[in-house]
Enzyme design. Structure first.
Site, PDB file in Angstrom:
ATOM      1  N   MET A  76      34.132  37.032  31.223  1.00 38.08           N
ATOM      2  CA  MET A  76      34.249  37.686  32.542  1.00 38.08           C
ATOM      3  C   MET A  76      33.140  38.728  32.683  1.00 38.08           C
ATOM      4  O   MET A  76      32.282  38.605  33.519  1.00 38.08           O
ATOM      5  CB  MET A  76      35.618  38.326  32.667  1.00 38.08           C
ATOM      6  CG  MET A  76      35.940  38.766  34.066  1.00 38.08           C
ATOM      7  SD  MET A  76      37.694  38.857  34.406  1.00 38.08           S
ATOM      8  CE  MET A  76      38.213  40.242  33.421  1.00 38.08           C
ATOM      9  N   CYS A  77      33.115  39.756  31.844  1.00 38.49           N
ATOM     10  CA  CYS A  77      32.095  40.809  31.820  1.00 38.49           C
ATOM     11  C   CYS A  77      32.067  41.654  33.102  1.00 38.49           C
ATOM     12  O   CYS A  77      32.407  41.194  34.171  1.00 38.49           O
ATOM     13  CB  CYS A  77      30.691  40.260  31.594  1.00 38.49           C
ATOM     14  SG  CYS A  77      30.505  39.441  30.015  1.00 38.49           S
ATOM     15  N   GLY A  78      31.660  42.882  32.939  1.00 43.20           N
ATOM     16  CA  GLY A  78      31.494  43.781  34.081  1.00 43.20           C
ATOM     17  C   GLY A  78      30.069  44.290  34.108  1.00 43.20           C
ATOM     18  O   GLY A  78      29.498  44.617  33.070  1.00 43.20           O
TER      19      GLY A  78
ATOM     20  N   ARG B  57      37.283  44.289  32.043  1.00 46.01           N
ATOM     21  CA  ARG B  57      36.505  43.046  32.223  1.00 46.01           C
ATOM     22  C   ARG B  57      35.776  42.641  30.943  1.00 46.01           C
ATOM     23  O   ARG B  57      35.296  41.521  30.838  1.00 46.01           O
ATOM     24  CB  ARG B  57      35.470  43.220  33.340  1.00 46.01           C
ATOM     25  CG  ARG B  57      36.066  43.356  34.709  1.00 46.01           C
ATOM     26  CD  ARG B  57      34.969  43.369  35.756  1.00 46.01           C
ATOM     27  NE  ARG B  57      34.358  42.070  35.911  1.00 46.01           N
ATOM     28  CZ  ARG B  57      34.767  41.138  36.769  1.00 46.01           C
ATOM     29  NH1 ARG B  57      35.800  41.369  37.545  1.00 46.01           N
ATOM     30  NH2 ARG B  57      34.138  39.983  36.852  1.00 46.01           N
TER      31      ARG B  57
ATOM     32  N   THR C 177      29.840  45.851  30.484  1.00 46.67           N
ATOM     33  CA  THR C 177      30.958  45.765  29.546  1.00 46.67           C
ATOM     34  C   THR C 177      31.123  44.293  29.219  1.00 46.67           C
ATOM     35  O   THR C 177      31.220  43.469  30.123  1.00 46.67           O
ATOM     36  CB  THR C 177      32.271  46.297  30.136  1.00 46.67           C
ATOM     37  OG1 THR C 177      32.584  45.562  31.310  1.00 46.67           O
ATOM     38  CG2 THR C 177      32.171  47.773  30.477  1.00 46.67           C
TER      39      THR C 177
END
Lengths: 310, 282
Positions: free
Chosen positions: A1-3, A30, A160
């Site tokens: 997902m990652c932010g 995330r 993130t």
């Protein structure tokens, strides 16, 4: 997902370290594996700032003798810099394995980077204003460890990470510096499906990659196009059609910040803009951590590219 | 059941008759009037004049949703939420008549899984607002993120500003109204229901739609697979005028100049293809 997140002050400096910390901390859900900052401080025209990683997280768990080995690597770096004719103006080490140098050097960057690095020593960033800091854990943890809350500058990007296709280690954490181009860094949320094809192409052109992460490719692609004469916006527009997959990314240079979304618009980005400040993030909660009051935000559309200058 | 003339009029607009069934309520799409006809076997009795306020600043989304439910059980019919702060999953899963007002913006999955409430949001909303909504009304005063009204089954979902990509993906009923522009793949795999876009739309509008109607006032970048333009009738114009006026909206060049789109149904009837495919396999 990652932010992902990015911010830029227009025409002035601000506390970008603290602002990016709160934005990334809001995106912690995330990607809890690692946090990374690409911060642009006061440009030092005659000097370069270099951030290094002297050991990987796995090595640090080996216990006895690790610290001495890391110190030996640091000494090697000093020797190599000296052999190159690069003069160390400042050196400091926020952690045992992370070093920061201010260097006086005017030679070829590719040669410099190749000379300094080895299997254990990885340059995280080199630039007149870019400083790239990444480590495992939450944004607040990393920020405290590296004392980023007092970092002032014009702009920054952050990430993130939820590890999906490579290890949970510092080398795989974002942002990525566009080796060996000064001051170009990128954060990305998504996946490139023609990664290996494009990587081989860029490797044939002489570029070297330090990870197996597709995000690094975006940084090198954009920097490579800019070296060929493209403006940042032009290079990013080209990336939308040449890079395949689903992606939203934020790229920064010494004086600019840009965002791009792929043709499917499948990865999120919320954008806030006023006369003094631009902030963007995967989720609005991150922007709200800097602007708690009511603000108007937008979602950029598919194939959209925007660039702002400090 | 829907009256015969309602079904006839629906079909005249190019729609199949639409019976929207929530867990607690049922509402049938009607071309004219559209007054709500609810069955409420499990409803909690609430008094719309009994008002309460929640300050969400220091509460999690779960705590806010729990507090709304508690107030509803106590008979409060109008609840105002202050400082929602773009938190995710606020106002989700309420299956009852209720006036719910958010003074600010919501994050992801706001107002999803609703079956009955009338919701107003003075700010904007993030991705997936109104997902799986069954009935009621949700009105957003500003912009909305992507997948606005995904898999929606009934009620009205309105964003007065612009919305992101994949608006109404897998929509199965109800009406989505967008005051501004809509992104790529709007109406992707739409199955039933109606969509009104007053601004421009991105590429692949109505891609692979099975059924339903999309009305667009602005420019259409391009149409997706099996999405076709069809003739606007007086009934369409009447319904559009009526529906938009309910929310104080107007088509910039009048409803008569909007473009009406529906499924070409070339990809639609998979059953007829199955025997052929089976023969090939067997």
């Amino acid at each position: 997902m990652c932010g992902i997140a990015g911010l830029i002050h227009r025409g002035k400096s601000g506390n970008v370290g603290q602002e990016m910390t709160s934005m990334l901390q809001s995106l912690w859900h995330r990607g809890p594996d690692s946090s990374g900052f690409g911060l642009y401080g006061t440009a030092q025209a005659n000097h370069l700032v270099m951030r290094l990683k002297l050991a990987e997280t796995e090595e640090l768990t080996r216990g006895y003798g690790v610290e001495r080995e890391i110190e030996r690597r640091a000494e090697q770096v000093r020797e190599r810099l000296s052999e190159l004719g690069a003069k160390i103006i400042e050196e400091d080490s926020p952690t045992v394995y992370a070093h920061r140098y201010v260097i006086d050097y005017n030679g070829d960057m590719n040669k410099f980077a190749e000379w300094v690095q080895d299997d254990h020593v990885e340059i995280l960033s080199i630039g007149h204003s870019l400083e790239l800091i990444k480590d495992l854990g939450s944004a607040t943890d990393v920020s405290e460890k590296y004392n980023l809350n007092s970092f002032t500058g014009t702009h920054g990007i952050g990430h993130t990470r939820m590890a999906t296709e490579s290890d949970v280690d510092i080398a795989s954490a974002h942002p990525y510096w566009a080796f060996p181009y000064n001051d170009v860094s990128v954060v990305h949320n998504g996946q490139l499906t023609n990664y290996w094809k494009f990587r081989r192409y860029l490797e044939h052109r002489g570029h070297r990659f330090h990870s197996n992460c597709d995000s690094e490719l975006i940084a090198v692609f954009v920097a490579d196009r800019m070296e060929k004469g493209d403006e940042l916006e032009e290079a990013m527009n080209r990336s939308i059609y040449e890079l395949d997959g689903v992606f939203t990314y934020i790229v920064a240079t010494s004086d600019s910040l840009g965002m791009a979304k792929d043709t499917m618009a499948a990865k999120p980005l919320v954008l806030y803009e006023d006369d003094q400040f631009v902030a963007m993030a995967s989720e609005e909660v991150a922007i709200r951590s800097v602007f708690p009051h009511e603000i108007d935000t937008i979602d950029p559309y598919e194939e959209e590219v925007r660039v702002w200058h400090a | 059941m829907a009256r015969v003339e309602d079904q006839h009029k629906s079909q005249e607009m190019g729609l199949h008759d639409e019976q929207l069934t929530g867990r607690t309520q049922q509402m049938y799409f009607r071309v004219e009037g559209e007054e709500e006809r609810f069955q409420k076997p499990f409803d909690i009795e609430v008094d719309f004049d009994k008002k309460a306020e929640i300050d969400a600043e220091n509460l999690s989304a779960t705590e806010v949703n729990r507090e709304i439910k508690r107030l509803m059980m106590d008979g409060y019919g109008t609840i105002n939420i202050k400082n929602p702060g773009a938190k995710h999953s606020m106002g989700v899963g309420f299956l009852n008549r209720l006036n719910l007002n958010f003074e600010g913006s919501l994050g992801y999955f706001g107002c999803g899984l609703l079956d009955g409430p009338n919701v107003n949001v003075t700010g904007r909303v993030g991705w997936s607002c109104g997902e799986n909504m069954m009935s009621g009304r949700v009105v957003i005063e500003k912009n909305a993120g992507s997948t606005f009204g995904a898999a929606m089954r009934g009620g009205d979902l309105v964003a007065k500003g612009s919305v992101g990509s994949r608006t109404g993906i897998d929509q199965k009923g109800g009406t989505i109204i967008v005051g501004g522009d809509a992104g790529a793949f709007t109406g992707f795999m739409m199955q039933r229901g109606r969509m009104i876009i007053l601004g421009d739309t991105g590429k692949n509008l109505g891609d692979t739609m099975y059924d339903g109607l999309i009305y667009v006032a602005g420019k259409i970048k391009d149409l997706g697979v099996d999405c076709v333009e069809t003739e606007m009738t007086d009934l369409d114009k009447h319904w559009l005028q009526n529906k938009l006026s309910q929310y104080g909206l107007e088509a910039p060049n009048g409803v008569e100049n909007m473009t009406k789109l529906t499924s070409g149904k070339k990809l639609w009837n998979y059953d007829n293809l199955e025997p052929t495919e089976k023969k090939l396999i067997l």
